[in-house]
Design a protein around this motif. Structure first.
Motif, mmCIF file in Angstrom:
data_model
loop_
_atom_site.group_PDB
_atom_site.id
_atom_site.type_symbol
_atom_site.label_atom_id
_atom_site.label_comp_id
_atom_site.label_asym_id
_atom_site.label_seq_id
_atom_site.Cartn_x
_atom_site.Cartn_y
_atom_site.Cartn_z
ATOM 1 N N VAL A 1 0.838 -1.201 0.000
ATOM 2 C CA VAL A 1 0.000 0.000 0.000
ATOM 3 C C VAL A 1 0.875 1.254 0.000
ATOM 4 O O VAL A 1 0.597 2.226 -0.727
ATOM 5 N N ALA A 2 1.933 1.246 0.787
ATOM 6 C CA ALA A 2 2.835 2.398 0.827
ATOM 7 C C ALA A 2 3.466 2.648 -0.530
ATOM 8 O O ALA A 2 3.586 3.798 -0.976
ATOM 9 N N ALA A 3 3.843 1.579 -1.215
ATOM 10 C CA ALA A 3 4.495 1.717 -2.526
ATOM 11 C C ALA A 3 3.568 2.332 -3.560
ATOM 12 O O ALA A 3 4.032 2.966 -4.518
ATOM 13 N N GLU A 4 2.255 2.186 -3.384
ATOM 14 C CA GLU A 4 1.302 2.752 -4.339
ATOM 15 C C GLU A 4 1.385 4.273 -4.380
ATOM 16 O O GLU A 4 1.067 4.894 -5.403
ATOM 17 N N ALA A 5 1.825 4.883 -3.292
ATOM 18 C CA ALA A 5 1.954 6.346 -3.264
ATOM 19 C C ALA A 5 3.023 6.836 -4.229
ATOM 20 O O ALA A 5 2.981 7.988 -4.688
ATOM 21 N N LEU A 6 3.984 5.989 -4.548
ATOM 22 C CA LEU A 6 5.046 6.382 -5.484
ATOM 23 C C LEU A 6 4.509 6.628 -6.882
ATOM 24 O O LEU A 6 5.153 7.311 -7.693
ATOM 25 N N LEU B 1 2.705 12.222 -0.717
ATOM 26 C CA LEU B 1 3.018 12.147 0.708
ATOM 27 C C LEU B 1 1.737 12.090 1.536
ATOM 28 O O LEU B 1 1.632 11.317 2.501
ATOM 29 N N THR B 2 0.752 12.891 1.149
ATOM 30 C CA THR B 2 -0.534 12.873 1.840
ATOM 31 C C THR B 2 -1.203 11.508 1.708
ATOM 32 O O THR B 2 -1.771 10.977 2.671
ATOM 33 N N GLN B 3 -1.118 10.930 0.516
ATOM 34 C CA GLN B 3 -1.682 9.592 0.292
ATOM 35 C C GLN B 3 -1.043 8.572 1.221
ATOM 36 O O GLN B 3 -1.722 7.706 1.783
ATOM 37 N N LEU B 4 0.278 8.660 1.370
ATOM 38 C CA LEU B 4 0.991 7.732 2.253
ATOM 39 C C LEU B 4 0.484 7.864 3.690
ATOM 40 O O LEU B 4 0.159 6.858 4.332
ATOM 41 N N PRO C 1 12.991 2.848 2.187
ATOM 42 C CA PRO C 1 13.280 3.488 0.898
ATOM 43 C C PRO C 1 12.076 4.213 0.301
ATOM 44 O O PRO C 1 12.226 5.253 -0.351
ATOM 45 N N ILE C 2 10.877 3.674 0.515
ATOM 46 C CA ILE C 2 9.668 4.312 -0.008
ATOM 47 C C ILE C 2 9.451 5.659 0.670
ATOM 48 O O ILE C 2 9.244 6.691 0.018
ATOM 49 N N VAL C 3 9.496 5.657 2.001
ATOM 50 C CA VAL C 3 9.299 6.892 2.756
ATOM 51 C C VAL C 3 10.391 7.900 2.422
ATOM 52 O O VAL C 3 10.118 9.094 2.221
ATOM 53 N N LEU D 1 -0.114 17.461 9.037
ATOM 54 C CA LEU D 1 0.378 17.651 7.670
ATOM 55 C C LEU D 1 0.586 19.131 7.360
ATOM 56 O O LEU D 1 1.566 19.502 6.700
ATOM 57 N N ASP D 2 -0.319 19.982 7.817
ATOM 58 C CA ASP D 2 -0.129 21.419 7.614
ATOM 59 C C ASP D 2 1.156 21.893 8.299
ATOM 60 O O ASP D 2 1.860 22.775 7.790
ATOM 61 N N GLY D 3 1.459 21.303 9.446
ATOM 62 C CA GLY D 3 2.693 21.656 10.142
ATOM 63 C C GLY D 3 3.942 21.177 9.432
ATOM 64 O O GLY D 3 5.027 21.730 9.639
ATOM 65 N N LEU D 4 3.805 20.178 8.579
ATOM 66 C CA LEU D 4 4.952 19.648 7.839
ATOM 67 C C LEU D 4 5.227 20.412 6.542
ATOM 68 O O LEU D 4 6.288 20.252 5.937
ATOM 69 N N ARG D 5 4.294 21.226 6.130
ATOM 70 C CA ARG D 5 4.444 21.926 4.853
ATOM 71 C C ARG D 5 5.467 23.036 4.954
ATOM 72 O O ARG D 5 5.517 23.789 5.929
#
Length: 220
Positions: free
Chosen positions: A78-83, A92-95, A131-133, A185-189
Motif C-alpha cells: 500500500v505504501a508503494a502505491e503512493a510512489l 506524501l498525503t496519500q501515504l 526506501p519508499i518513505v 500535515l499542515d505543520g509539515l508543509r
C-alpha cells in the motif's frame, strides 16, 4: 517435535478449521486491544479451549508472526502505491492517509509495525518501507512542499501520534484521527498558501469523558 515441523505437515480438516478460528479471533482481539492480550483471551474469543490454541501456536509471539506476516507485507505494498502519484505533496498525503487508516483500524497491526520491530518479518517490511518513505520525503522537499528539516524517521513518530488519538477515541469518534492528521500535515508543509479544511469537527467535553471511560475499560 518443534512447532515449525508440525506446521509443515498437512493439518487434518478439524485442526485446519481450528487454526483459522484462532487466527480470526486473534485478528479481532489484537485489532481492538493490541498485542498484549493472552492466548487465554484469544481462546475464549474463539470459543476454544486454551490447549487447542497451544497445540497450534507455542506462544503469543508465534501467533503474532503467523497473523501479521501477510498483513505487514500488504502495508508495504500500500505504501508503494503512493510512489505512482506524480504530485509529490499528494503522494506524501496519500501515504499518511493510507497508513493512518491502517493503524486506526487495527491496534495490533500498528504495534507489530511500529512498536515491535523485532522478528524477521517485521525487519523485512521495515527494509521495504524505509526506501519508499525516504523517496517520498525527498521528492516533496525537492519540490518545496515539505519542510527541509523533516526526516524519514519522523514518519513513524507521526504515526504514533495518530495511533494515540485513534486508540483513545475509537469507541466514540473513530474518524477523529483524520482531523489531527490534517493539522500535522499542515505543520509539515514548507509553504502554506492556505490552511487545509479540517475533515472532522473538534471533540466536545462530553465525548472526551466518554472516550476516557472506554479507554480505561479496554485496559482492565
Amino acid at each position: 517435535m518443534r512447532t515449525d515441523e508440525v506446521a509443515a505437515k498437512p493439518l487434518r480438516a478439524d485442526a485446519a478449521r481450528n487454526r483459522e478460528r484462532i487466527l480470526a479471533a486473534a485478528a479481532e482481539v489484537f485489532a481492538a486491544r493490541g498485542l498484549e492480550v493472552t492466548l487465554d483471551d484469544i481462546a475464549a474469543h474463539a470459543g476454544l479451549g486454551v490447549g487447542t490454541v497451544y497445540r497450534r501456536f507455542a506462544n503469543r509471539d508465534e501467533l503474532v508472526e503467523a497473523l501479521f506476516q501477510e498483513r505487514l507485507t500488504h502495508v508495504a505494498t500500500v505504501a508503494a502505491e503512493a510512489l505512482e502519484e506524480p504530485d509529490s505533496w499528494a503522494a506524501l498525503t496519500q501515504l499518511f492517509e493510507a497508513m493512518g487508516g491502517i493503524i486506526a483500524s487495527d491496534q495490533g497491526l500498528f504495534e507489530a509495525m511500529i512498536c515491535r520491530p523485532e522478528g524477521p518479518g517485521r525487519a523485512a517490511v521495515r527494509e521495504r518501507m524505509l526506501p519508499i518513505v525516504t523517496q517520498l520525503f525527498a521528492r516533496a522537499q525537492a519540490d518545496g512542499h515539505l519542510r527541509a528539516d523533516v526526516a524519514p524517521t519522523d514518519f513513524p513518530m507521526v504515526l504514533r501520534m495518530i495511533a494515540s488519538v485513534a486508540e483513545f477515541t475509537r469507541d466514540v469518534r473513530p474518524e477523529l484521527w483524520r482531523r489531527y492528521l490534517v493539522i500535522l500535515l499542515d505543520g509539515l508543509r514548507a509553504e502554506r498558501p492556505e490552511l487545509t479544511a479540517l475533515p472532522e469537527p473538534p471533540i466536545d467535553p462530553v465525548q472526551v469523558d466518554e472516550a476516557k471511560a472506554c479507554w480505561r475499560a479496554q485496559r482492565r
